[in-house]
Write a protein that holds these residues in place. Structure first.
Motif, mmCIF file in Angstrom:
data_model
loop_
_atom_site.group_PDB
_atom_site.id
_atom_site.type_symbol
_atom_site.label_atom_id
_atom_site.label_comp_id
_atom_site.label_asym_id
_atom_site.label_seq_id
_atom_site.Cartn_x
_atom_site.Cartn_y
_atom_site.Cartn_z
ATOM 1 N N VAL A 43 0.885 -1.171 0.000
ATOM 2 C CA VAL A 43 0.000 0.000 0.000
ATOM 3 C C VAL A 43 0.913 1.207 0.000
ATOM 4 C CG1 VAL A 43 -1.788 1.266 1.244
ATOM 5 C CG2 VAL A 43 -1.472 -1.173 1.678
ATOM 6 N N LEU A 44 0.669 2.146 -0.878
ATOM 7 C CA LEU A 44 1.461 3.372 -0.819
ATOM 8 C C LEU A 44 0.589 4.522 -0.328
ATOM 9 C CD1 LEU A 44 4.040 4.955 -1.146
ATOM 10 C CD2 LEU A 44 3.658 5.051 -3.592
ATOM 11 N N HIS A 45 0.998 5.092 0.807
ATOM 12 C CA HIS A 45 0.304 6.257 1.355
ATOM 13 C C HIS A 45 1.015 7.497 0.831
ATOM 14 C CE1 HIS A 45 -0.389 9.122 4.920
ATOM 15 N NE2 HIS A 45 -1.453 9.144 4.146
ATOM 16 N N PHE A 46 0.317 8.247 -0.025
ATOM 17 C CA PHE A 46 0.942 9.410 -0.667
ATOM 18 C C PHE A 46 0.954 10.636 0.247
ATOM 19 C CE2 PHE A 46 -0.478 6.706 -4.137
ATOM 20 C CZ PHE A 46 0.587 6.749 -5.013
ATOM 21 N N ALA A 47 -0.186 10.866 0.944
ATOM 22 C CA ALA A 47 -0.344 12.138 1.686
ATOM 23 C C ALA A 47 0.343 12.063 3.052
ATOM 24 C CB ALA A 47 -1.833 12.455 1.832
ATOM 25 N N SER A 48 1.659 11.932 3.029
ATOM 26 C CA SER A 48 2.408 11.742 4.276
ATOM 27 C C SER A 48 2.784 13.073 4.923
ATOM 28 C CB SER A 48 3.678 10.948 3.980
ATOM 29 O OG SER A 48 4.451 11.639 3.008
ATOM 30 N N ALA A 49 2.598 14.184 4.206
ATOM 31 C CA ALA A 49 3.036 15.487 4.734
ATOM 32 C C ALA A 49 1.993 16.562 4.383
ATOM 33 C CB ALA A 49 4.408 15.836 4.162
ATOM 34 N N GLU A 50 0.854 16.519 5.090
ATOM 35 C CA GLU A 50 -0.204 17.501 4.832
ATOM 36 C C GLU A 50 0.127 18.798 5.572
ATOM 37 O OE1 GLU A 50 -4.050 15.882 5.835
ATOM 38 O OE2 GLU A 50 -3.594 13.978 4.857
ATOM 39 N N ASP A 51 -0.186 19.913 4.936
ATOM 40 C CA ASP A 51 0.150 21.204 5.570
ATOM 41 C C ASP A 51 -0.537 21.351 6.931
ATOM 42 O OD1 ASP A 51 -2.410 21.536 4.470
ATOM 43 O OD2 ASP A 51 -1.985 23.479 3.542
ATOM 44 N N ARG A 52 -1.800 20.904 7.024
ATOM 45 C CA ARG A 52 -2.525 21.108 8.288
ATOM 46 C C ARG A 52 -1.947 20.271 9.431
ATOM 47 N NH1 ARG A 52 -7.697 17.186 8.067
ATOM 48 N NH2 ARG A 52 -6.595 15.459 7.083
ATOM 49 N N PHE A 53 -1.132 19.272 9.117
ATOM 50 C CA PHE A 53 -0.471 18.473 10.162
ATOM 51 C C PHE A 53 1.019 18.818 10.243
ATOM 52 C CE2 PHE A 53 -3.822 15.081 9.005
ATOM 53 C CZ PHE A 53 -4.716 15.540 9.971
ATOM 54 N N ARG A 92 3.716 16.417 8.691
ATOM 55 C CA ARG A 92 4.076 15.138 9.330
ATOM 56 C C ARG A 92 2.841 14.270 9.389
ATOM 57 N NH1 ARG A 92 5.144 18.171 13.887
ATOM 58 N NH2 ARG A 92 7.047 19.343 13.603
ATOM 59 N N LEU A 93 3.042 12.989 9.722
ATOM 60 C CA LEU A 93 1.875 12.136 9.954
ATOM 61 C C LEU A 93 1.224 12.590 11.250
ATOM 62 C CD1 LEU A 93 3.391 8.587 9.264
ATOM 63 C CD2 LEU A 93 1.967 9.971 7.723
ATOM 64 N N PRO A 94 -0.114 12.706 11.295
ATOM 65 C CA PRO A 94 -0.750 13.153 12.539
ATOM 66 C C PRO A 94 -0.700 12.076 13.616
ATOM 67 C CG PRO A 94 -2.415 12.607 10.881
ATOM 68 C CD PRO A 94 -1.078 12.522 10.199
ATOM 69 N N TYR A 95 -0.681 10.823 13.196
ATOM 70 C CA TYR A 95 -0.452 9.709 14.122
ATOM 71 C C TYR A 95 0.192 8.582 13.326
ATOM 72 C CZ TYR A 95 -5.249 8.603 12.415
ATOM 73 O OH TYR A 95 -6.368 8.395 11.646
ATOM 74 N N LYS A 96 0.843 7.688 14.071
ATOM 75 C CA LYS A 96 1.742 6.723 13.423
ATOM 76 C C LYS A 96 1.056 5.896 12.330
ATOM 77 C CE LYS A 96 4.600 2.957 15.003
ATOM 78 N NZ LYS A 96 3.631 1.962 15.472
ATOM 79 N N ASN A 97 -0.180 5.473 12.581
ATOM 80 C CA ASN A 97 -0.839 4.570 11.638
ATOM 81 C C ASN A 97 -1.749 5.287 10.641
ATOM 82 O OD1 ASN A 97 0.470 2.645 13.062
ATOM 83 N ND2 ASN A 97 -1.329 1.914 14.185
ATOM 84 N N TYR A 98 -1.567 6.586 10.488
ATOM 85 C CA TYR A 98 -2.427 7.345 9.565
ATOM 86 C C TYR A 98 -2.088 7.010 8.117
ATOM 87 C CZ TYR A 98 -4.368 11.482 7.145
ATOM 88 O OH TYR A 98 -5.058 12.325 6.311
#
Ligand code: NGS
Length: 289
Positions: free
Chosen positions: A153-163, A166-172
């Protein structure tokens, strides 16, 4: 020149690994205002009806379906499309954008919408990569390749401006994630029973873990997203998902993800339209599902 003699496409990678420190907003521009009609025509002139595009100067290796679950977010959809078409074209892949809208009055079920998007898009073409994309997440760095690595699984949105990037929590793994079709089928897609806002992304994390599908987050210099603001609407339903998520590991460990997902869809297709910049699919969840 025939298509067989063309070289395989190479994406532009101009921002790859570039360290922009705190200056992301200035380096990576996104379009936040709708364009006047004349500019829109220019921007979308190469896009085929239904929101499909393929490079003509090289042979694309990747065939990417973008699946956007949608309800009542016209302005956000417009902004996303303005950004996504040039973004994908710079990456020289063959792509098509699908917008999957759930009819009122049932509460919005994004897991269901994404599964339907997968099924309906697959029926039109054997895409090699399916990217499930929130309507309000705008990719900022076009070196973030919209491709799906096999078996993960590739999670693209790993660095959202509102967070704060960074990831907001480890498993996001919310916002934007991608799979090859085989991997998506291996986890039986998204669960269909997370009704209302939230939780289906946390659940697909667990489905992946228990089906032994590794999860990869995009490098946080690449997975940079601008998130469009939206107030929760009065009709938005929020159902407590804590107990479902607490029970999910036990369920998936013992029985796998087969209780709910791609294999248990029961819906009516209300419309399919090939609009100028996307394919629009409207559905209703059948009561019995
Ligand atoms: C968690 C949600 C996720 C959601 C994330 C970010 O609490 O689905 O917040 O939410 N999990 C549950 O509700 C169990 S957001 O800021 O995008 O609204 O993705």
């Amino acid at each position: 020149m025939t298509s067989t003699s063309l070289n395989v496409c190479q994406a532009n990678q101009e921002n790859l690994g570039k360290d922009v420190g705190q200056d992301r907003e200035n380096v990576y521009k996104v379009r936040l205002e709708p364009l006047p009609m004349s500019n829109r025509t220019e921007l979308f002139k190469e896009v085929a009806t239904g929101g499909r595009w393929a490079p003509t100067s090289c042979k694309p290796r990747d065939h990417v379906a973008i699946i956007i679950p949608y309800r009542d977010r016209q302005k956000h959809l417009e902004i996303l499309l303005l950004n996504l078409h040039p973004f994908l074209q710079s990456q020289k892949c063959h792509y098509q954008i699908f917008v999957i809208e759930q009819a009122h009055p049932e509460p919005f079920n994004t897991g269901y919408a994404k599964n339907i998007g997968f099924v309906e898009a697959s029926a039109t073409f054997n895409f090699t990569c399916y990217i499930f994309h929130d309507v309000d997440k705008i990719p900022m760095n076009n070196s973030l390749l919209y491709r799906c690595p096999p078996g993960r699984v590739l999670h693209f949105a790993s660095a959202e401006d509102r967070f704060q990037y960074r990831l907001p929590y480890k498993n996001y793994i919310g916002g934007v994630i991608g799979f090859t079709p085989d991997t998506f089928k291996k986890i039986n897609g998204f669960a269909n029973n997370y009704i209302g806002w939230g939780g289906d992304d946390d659940d697909i994390f667990l489905r992946s873990v228990y089906q032994k599908v590794p999860i990869e987050h995009a490098n946080n210099r690449l997975g940079v997203y601008r998130v469009l603001n939206h107030p929760r609407l009065p009709g938005d339903v929020y159902m407590e998902k804590g107990p479902m998520l607490q029970f999910a590991p036990q369920l998936y460990r013992h029985y796998g993800p087969w209780d709910s997902g791609l294999t248990t869809l029961n819906y009516t297709l209300l419309a399919t339209e090939h609009r100028p910049t996307y394919t629009w699919i409207k559905f209703n969840v059948d009561q019995a599902s």
